[in-house]
Design an enzyme around this catalytic site. Sequence first.
Site, PDB file in Angstrom:
ATOM      1  N   CYS A 215      19.997 -60.796  45.441  1.00 44.96           N
ATOM      2  CA  CYS A 215      19.796 -61.047  46.869  1.00 44.96           C
ATOM      3  C   CYS A 215      20.067 -62.506  47.194  1.00 44.96           C
ATOM      4  CB  CYS A 215      18.356 -60.682  47.261  1.00 44.96           C
ATOM      5  SG  CYS A 215      17.977 -60.965  49.003  1.00 44.96           S
TER       6      CYS A 215
ATOM      7  N   CYS B  60      12.825 -65.718  50.645  1.00 49.85           N
ATOM      8  CA  CYS B  60      12.011 -64.528  50.916  1.00 49.85           C
ATOM      9  C   CYS B  60      10.914 -64.398  49.870  1.00 49.85           C
ATOM     10  CB  CYS B  60      12.908 -63.292  50.918  1.00 49.85           C
ATOM     11  SG  CYS B  60      12.003 -61.741  51.140  1.00 49.85           S
TER      12      CYS B  60
ATOM     13  N   CYS C 263      10.345 -60.781  46.551  1.00 49.63           N
ATOM     14  CA  CYS C 263      10.607 -60.690  45.110  1.00 49.63           C
ATOM     15  C   CYS C 263      10.339 -62.040  44.450  1.00 49.63           C
ATOM     16  CB  CYS C 263      12.049 -60.283  44.832  1.00 49.63           C
ATOM     17  SG  CYS C 263      12.474 -58.631  45.405  1.00 49.63           S
TER      18      CYS C 263
ATOM     19  N   CYS D 127      18.276 -55.387  51.988  1.00 54.62           N
ATOM     20  CA  CYS D 127      17.307 -55.715  50.945  1.00 54.62           C
ATOM     21  C   CYS D 127      17.634 -54.867  49.724  1.00 54.62           C
ATOM     22  CB  CYS D 127      15.884 -55.442  51.425  1.00 54.62           C
ATOM     23  SG  CYS D 127      14.625 -55.691  50.135  1.00 54.62           S
TER      24      CYS D 127
ATOM     25  N   CYS E 282      -3.212 -51.189  39.703  1.00 52.34           N
ATOM     26  CA  CYS E 282      -2.085 -52.017  40.140  1.00 52.34           C
ATOM     27  C   CYS E 282      -2.399 -53.498  40.009  1.00 52.34           C
ATOM     28  CB  CYS E 282      -1.715 -51.677  41.588  1.00 52.34           C
ATOM     29  SG  CYS E 282      -3.058 -51.924  42.777  1.00 52.34           S
TER      30      CYS E 282
END
Length: 460
Positions: free
Chosen positions: A84, A90, A93, A171, A417
């Site tokens: 990307c 951004c 990520c 994206c 998670c």
Amino acid sequence: MHPRARAMATKTALRLGQTFEVTIYGLGHDGQGVGRFEELVVFVPGALPGERVLARLRRQAKRHLEADLVGVEDPAPERRKPACILVERCGGCSLQHCSDPAQAELKTDLVRQALQRLAHLNLDVLPILQAASPLGYRNRALIPLERSPEGQLRAGYYRRGSHKIVNMNRCPVLDPRIDALIQPIKADLEATRWPVDVNLSQGGGLRHLALRVGHHSGEVLITLVSSHNNLPGLEALAHQWQQRWPEVVGVNLNIQPKANNVVLGPDTFQVSGRSWLLESFAGHALHIGADTFFQVNTAQAERLVPLLVAFFSEQPDSQVLEAYCGIGTFSLPLAAAGLDVLGLELQQASVDQARANAERNELPKARFEQADVLASLAVHLAWAESLLVDPPRKGLAPEVMDAILKAPPKRIAYISCNPATLARDLGLLSAAGYRIRPIQPVDFFPQTSHVECVALLERD
């Protein structure tokens, strides 16, 4: 010099904006490189272990420094060109610059470190189950919207550590079938001249664009999130979208009028087509709504099913209680394997969907109740021999842990998670007499530092 005095001296030796060299020796839980300058820990996003980098001081805290990556003087062999072009700005990520095999090793090590450091557990950690598709895997996007001072519509994720939107048209981690819709939908929303105000600082309007695709079915839902429903021409635009893209089975409007960071409000209205898409999960048909919780990486989530079925099936005629069951994503495959399953879920809409999914798949052994897990778990544990939990990132609430320890089930499967809260909870369960099998990490979120884990516990 006393260490504390040396640390204070180090803090005054660097000025904000000053550049300095640092060697990176580890990876933080947010995917940032971790190094040391004198006596202070330094966090450098974009740096990899083993690298010597040039960093610029951005913030001084009491015990650490935060810096921006200026250049890599001695790159690690695992470094690669990100997919990307917006990755440096951004915040979506944090590891695109790291090769996929290296990401797997780093995430496995993050789990191992969390268990050892936070709970003093020297457990076996199995190699992470890597994703077959490290890009294009996300089946859902929740994209903030705003207008520039000149009135131009912006859509994109937030810059790391801020609420500033990084404008994007594509994206690479999104499923290509929804990724391709971002730019044309942006253009259509731009043409409407509807107010756009994600932070409700200018009176309200559109806040988010939500896109969801069925990984197996290919069906797509488009949902606009707005603080109000005063959007003239919305119905006509929704019909146009469905005519232009046959895979779009429905367009919805979600109302979120509150000035907070919660993306979706309580009310979702069907504008055109259906309010749900059809999806298959582990061979079972599901209806998934615009506001339904569902794992964003379908293929990786399906890999958990054989682990859970094998574990709970070791105990014949096992009765399984699933807390936080949602729409029955994992309850249904367990019931299909012959287990009696009772799912608990606070949201009545999800319970209704779970019951409908059980009926649709002809699984009478899957039952669901609307219940607050905090308040009712102790009562339901009197029925169950086994427990499946998939809590939010904050892990098991103290009330839930107390209920488990007072009426301990023979088997627990814990889907997590967050390795930090998993380590905390496993420490408590281990002290209560549970034996913990080797931990299985699963890469649900390639290109980020997030990692899912399955922990299987049993007791006599």
